[in-house]
Design an enzyme around this catalytic site. Structure first.
Site, PDB file in Angstrom:
ATOM      1  N   HIS A 138       6.029   4.875   8.564  1.00 52.70           N
ATOM      2  CA  HIS A 138       4.726   4.639   9.203  1.00 52.70           C
ATOM      3  C   HIS A 138       4.222   3.209   8.997  1.00 52.70           C
ATOM      4  O   HIS A 138       3.313   2.771   9.693  1.00 52.70           O
ATOM      5  CB  HIS A 138       3.698   5.688   8.774  1.00 52.70           C
ATOM      6  N   SER A 153       1.437   2.844   0.415  1.00 52.61           N
ATOM      7  CA  SER A 153       2.455   3.442   1.285  1.00 52.61           C
ATOM      8  C   SER A 153       3.789   2.731   1.212  1.00 52.61           C
ATOM      9  O   SER A 153       3.830   1.503   1.148  1.00 52.61           O
ATOM     10  CB  SER A 153       1.989   3.395   2.730  1.00 52.61           C
ATOM     11  N   ASP A 204       9.227  10.352   7.182  1.00 50.87           N
ATOM     12  CA  ASP A 204       8.536   9.071   6.974  1.00 50.87           C
ATOM     13  C   ASP A 204       9.363   8.173   6.044  1.00 50.87           C
ATOM     14  O   ASP A 204       9.040   8.008   4.868  1.00 50.87           O
ATOM     15  CB  ASP A 204       7.144   9.343   6.376  1.00 50.87           C
TER      16      ASP A 204
HETATM   17  N1  ARG Z   1      -0.922   6.256   4.190  1.00 48.19           N
HETATM   18  C1  ARG Z   1      -1.393   5.480   3.084  1.00 48.19           C
HETATM   19  C2  ARG Z   1      -0.920   4.037   3.261  1.00 48.19           C
HETATM   20  O1  ARG Z   1      -0.628   3.666   4.381  1.00 48.19           O
HETATM   21  C3  ARG Z   1      -1.023   6.101   1.778  1.00 48.19           C
HETATM   22  C4  ARG Z   1      -1.897   7.218   1.494  1.00 48.19           C
HETATM   23  C5  ARG Z   1      -1.557   7.959   0.283  1.00 48.19           C
HETATM   24  N2  ARG Z   1      -2.612   8.876   0.062  1.00 48.19           N
HETATM   25  C6  ARG Z   1      -2.700   9.678  -0.981  1.00 48.19           C
HETATM   26  N3  ARG Z   1      -3.750  10.442  -1.103  1.00 48.19           N
HETATM   27  N4  ARG Z   1      -1.751   9.746  -1.862  1.00 48.19           N
HETATM   28  O2  ARG Z   1      -0.949   3.212   2.389  1.00 48.19           O
END
Ligand code: ARG
Length: 825
Positions: A628, A772, A676
């Site tokens: 992503h 992420s 992902d």
């Molecule tokens: N999708 C987020 C990013 O792009 C990471 C989110 C992780 N969230 C969590 N509650 N562990 O950095």
């Protein structure tokens, strides 16, 4: 002559007065006077002479200056125009169908009178349209580059439009704006229900208009000033293979193959093998267009990597363009393939099921096994022989799930009036429809060609869906009991694997040694608890670790006084001073500052110079991250990313590399973050001399399973608070627990087998935005190797109670990683 002119009497009254005076005065005085007059006349003459000379000089000087200014202005003007043309010319390439002109075979010859006449006609119309538009100031010209026949009748006109714009103004130009000018100029009558309208007398089909920004190199090549590697190939016999081969050993390669089939037919291009540089189509690419010009929105497929397996693609009309490009040929570049002319197929049919207990037939995407073209619609109507039999559909490497308000990316399905979206995945799924009459409609939703689809069908007994010896999954799929909880998803919704406890091993049959990971760690791994018996002495702790009561060795810096009970008896948290405890624990999502070199596989990925995602080092030149992070046109461009390795404080990396290639998993699903995962290849490998700060982490093999309650670490420079946009300058670490899959599934409602959850159900510690792609690192028991068990993927907020972080389950991707990075195992 001068003399004469100067002797001429001036005015009659003056002469008279002078002679009068001379009569009355003395001789000597007369002489003096005459002398003075002579002198003054001489002086006057000389002054007159001088002024004439000065005047002439001035004129000459003025002319010279004027000339110089003229030359300078002209040069500047010329420079400005030339510069403007080369620097700021904007090229748009497009096509439309003209319904009221019939195709003539002469149009194939660009030199023919017929072609020139029709091209001029269209160009004049385009000139009128754009010179009257808001962009008239910038409009330079339109060029018709191709006129062809097509399956919808009339002429298909391919053209270029050129604007000359200053850099500052170029922002106002957009594809939609340029296309809108054209579309708005078409007069459509409300009585006439077709989409064909009049464009200055040309009957243009509104629906056929496509326009996108084009490349200068494509413009010059296709309008005749660039490459001479342009082939117009006409397929005039059905199913015959027309070869397309190319071999380039040096220089630059830019070739265009325009393929044209008989009217009413389609083109199928088969790529047998291609040898190009694998770098996301930055230097090398093979692009297949559903048009005769390189129009971006008409791209059917792009091949960016070498391949030896046969792939084939089908056009939606009787034409196709294949471009092969390589900016610098250092090694041999090869392409071997062919094209065919194929008839158009009708997709779908009525099917009477036999009612046998096995899957009895299959339905396929159009032009199977070729990639199917966009704009498809198929309808199948199933009927089983008895009312007590329903229809089962077995999708190969594909699944469907209820459609939400969002659109579908990979085709949408309407099954007995219920809407579903389709997704590609790595195993079969079965969908049962509890009705003896089933209407299935499939529509392509993607603008590009998609992987071929195969769906087997059969019937099943509505009252007793599962034969003896099997059990039923949540969606009514029957699987043999032995298949339950074997790490393979047998059920449509993967429920056979979702609701499994971590299987206890039968330790009587496994050989226990002190090195065995099941040995004396305070966790009962065996059904009979045998692994934890007799564990009083034994596991030796190294210098940097200390031993807890239950013989678990922890690294001192991780375990002691950080507010986290690492040892079962909590001994690591005893005798800690309160101040130390509180300073260590002020971090959000339960983190604390990481030490220099503590997580040598941690990478920060910067997008356009800004920290955006994390990643892990898995080899000298490969990183693993989340798919992503690279979703979107710009984000998927490796040239905008840099990888920062061996770094604790942002900006102080020991090693920085640009990214050569990004490989996003082919089944990545942007709607639910399934699959992902992405691999990144560095442009330059890190050096051995950096080993003290950069080290790869192990990829867990497919059989490596994490246990609920196991402690792992998540690291990153992401947000320290859900509501706080600020990211951390210092690398943060937080210890998290592996959360039971069933529990996590019930919290979120959709957790796939490619995901694992970690955090705290109490919500204390978690990863957050910006983390992420970063690692969830788990150490094998007894202080052994570190394994990359997860990749930070998603979660509901950050650190919220009952909503743990969701990670990509890396062990599921060992084979996929191995395919690209054979060296990691
Ligand atoms: N999708 C987020 C990013 O792009 C990471 C989110 C992780 N969230 C969590 N509650 N562990 O950095």
């Amino acid at each position: 002559m001068d003399e004469q002119t100067s002797d001429k009497p001036a005015k009659p009254e003056d002469e008279l007065s002078v002679s009068n005076v001379s009569v009355q005065t003395a001789d000597s005085e007369d002489q003096w006077e005459r002398l003075a007059r002579k002198l003054s006349r001489k002086l006057k003459r000389e002054a007159e002479k001088k002024s004439v000379w000065n005047f002439q000089n001035k004129i000459i000087l003025f002319t010279v200056v004027l000339f110089i200014i003229g030359v300078i202005t002209w040069t500047l003007l010329w420079l400005f125009i030339v510069q403007a043309e080369s620097k700021d010319a904007l090229y748009f390439v497009g096509l439309f169908r003209v319904a009221n002109i019939e195709f003539l075979p002469e149009y194939r010859q660009k030199e023919s009178r017929e072609f020139r006449s029709v091209a001029q006609n269209v160009q004049q119309v385009m000139n009128l349209v754009y010179t009257k538009s808001a962009f008239s100031k910038f409009y330079k010209q339109s060029i018709v580059s191709d006129v062809s026949n097509n399956n919808n009748g009339g002429l298909l006109v391919h053209f270029w439009i050129v604007f000359v714009v200053s850099q500052a103004k170029s922002q106002i130009f957009c594809e939609d704006c340029v296309a809108a000018i054209l579309k708005n100029s078409i007069q459509t009558s409300t009585t006439n229900r077709t989409s064909v309208g009049s464009l200055q007398g040309l009957a243009v089909d509104m629906d056929s208009i496509v326009l996108s920004v084009g490349l200068r190199s494509d413009y010059s090549s296709t309008t005749g000033t660039g490459t001479n590697c342009i082939h117009d190939l006409h397929g005039d016999r059905l199913h015959q293979h027309f070869p397309l081969d190319i071999l380039v050993t040096s220089g630059r390669m830019i070739c265009y193959f325009k393929l044209i089939a008989l009217v009413g037919h389609l083109i199928r291009l088969s790529v047998a093998s291609i040898q190009i540089e694998a770098d996301n189509c930055i230097t090398d690419s093979l692009t297949i267009y559903d048009s005769l010009m390189p129009i971006k929105s008409k791209i059917l497929y792009r091949i960016c990597e070498p391949t030896n397996s046969v792939l084939s693609f089908v056009s939606t009309n009787n034409l196709m363009l294949v471009t092969l490009k390589s900016t610098k040929v250092e090694e041999v570049k090869k392409f071997h393939g062919y094209f065919e002319v194929i008839p158009q197929e009708k997709c779908g049919k009525a099917i009477l099921s036999l009612g046998s207990p096995e899957f009895e037939g299959s339905i396929m995407s159009p032009y199977y096994p070729s990639y199917y073209p966009p704009k498809c619609i198929c309808a199948w109507n199933f009927q089983s022989p008895q009312k007590n039999l329903g229809i089962a559909l077995k999708f190969h490497n594909y699944t469907i799930s209820e459609k939400s308000i969002k659109g579908c990316e990979h085709g949408w399905w309407k099954i007995n009036d219920h809407m579903y979206c389709g997704y590609y995945m790595d195993h079969q799924t079965i969908f049962r429809v509890a009705s003896f009459v089933v209407n299935v409609e499939f529509q392509c939703s993607s603008k590009c060609s998609e992987r071929p689809l195969l769906v087997e069908y059969g019937s099943y007994n509505l009252s007793q869906p599962c034969p003896l010896g099997s059990f039923e999954c949540h969606t009514g799929l029957c699987i043999r009991k032995t298949q339950r909880c074997d790490g393979i998803n047998d059920c449509f919704d993967e429920s056979d694997e979702l609701f499994c406890d971590v299987p206890k091993q039968d330790c009587n049959t496994s050989f226990l040694t002190p090195q065995n990971s099941l040995f004396c760690d305070g966790i009962n791994d065996c059904e009979n608890g045998q692994d934890e018996q007799g564990c009083t002495e034994s596991v030796p702790c190294t210098n940097s670790t200390f031993k807890c009561k239950n013989n678990i060795c922890f690294r001192k810096q991780n375990a002691r006084c950080d507010g986290i009970k690492d040892c079962i008896d909590g001994s690591d948290e005893k005798n800690c001073s309160n101040t130390k405890y509180s300073t260590m624990h002020h971090r959000i999502v339960g983190g604390s500052d990481a030490q220099e070199g503590e997580w040598p596989w941690q990478v920060s990925l910067l997008f356009g110079g800004v920290a955006y995602c994390g990643a892990s080092v898995i080899s000298k030149e490969w990183l693993l991250s989340a798919a992503h992070c690279f979703q979107g046109n710009r984000l998927s461009d490796p040239r905008i990313w840099t990888a920062h390795l061996g770094m604790r404080t942002q900006g102080k990396a020991k090693f920085i590399s640009t990214v050569r290639r990004i490989i996003v998993h082919e089944y990545y699903n942007s709607r639910n973050y399934d699959y992902d995962i992405a691999l990144l290849q560095l442009s330059s490998p890190w050096l051995d001399t950096m080993r003290w700060l950069i080290q790869p982490i192990c990829i867990p093999p497919t059989t490596h399973r994490v246990h609920t309650g196991e402690k792992c670490w998540v690291t990153g420079w992401g947000q320290k608070r859900e509501a706080d946009d600020e990211t951390s300058a210092l690398l943060q670490k937080a210890e998290v627990e592996i959360v039971d899959q069933t529990l996590c599934h019930s919290a979120y409602g959709f957790i796939t087998a490619r995901m694992l959850c970690a955090g705290m159900m109490s919500g204390e510690r978690d990863s957050c935005k910006g983390d992420s792609g970063g690692p969830l690192s788990c150490r094998s028991k007894g202080g052994g190797k570190w394994f990359l068990m997860g990749i930070v993927s998603w979660g509901y907020g950050c650190g919220r109670p009952s909503f743990p972080g969701v990670y990509t389950r890396v062990s599921n991707f060992a084979t996929w990683i191995h395919k690209y990075v054979p060296s990691v195992f």
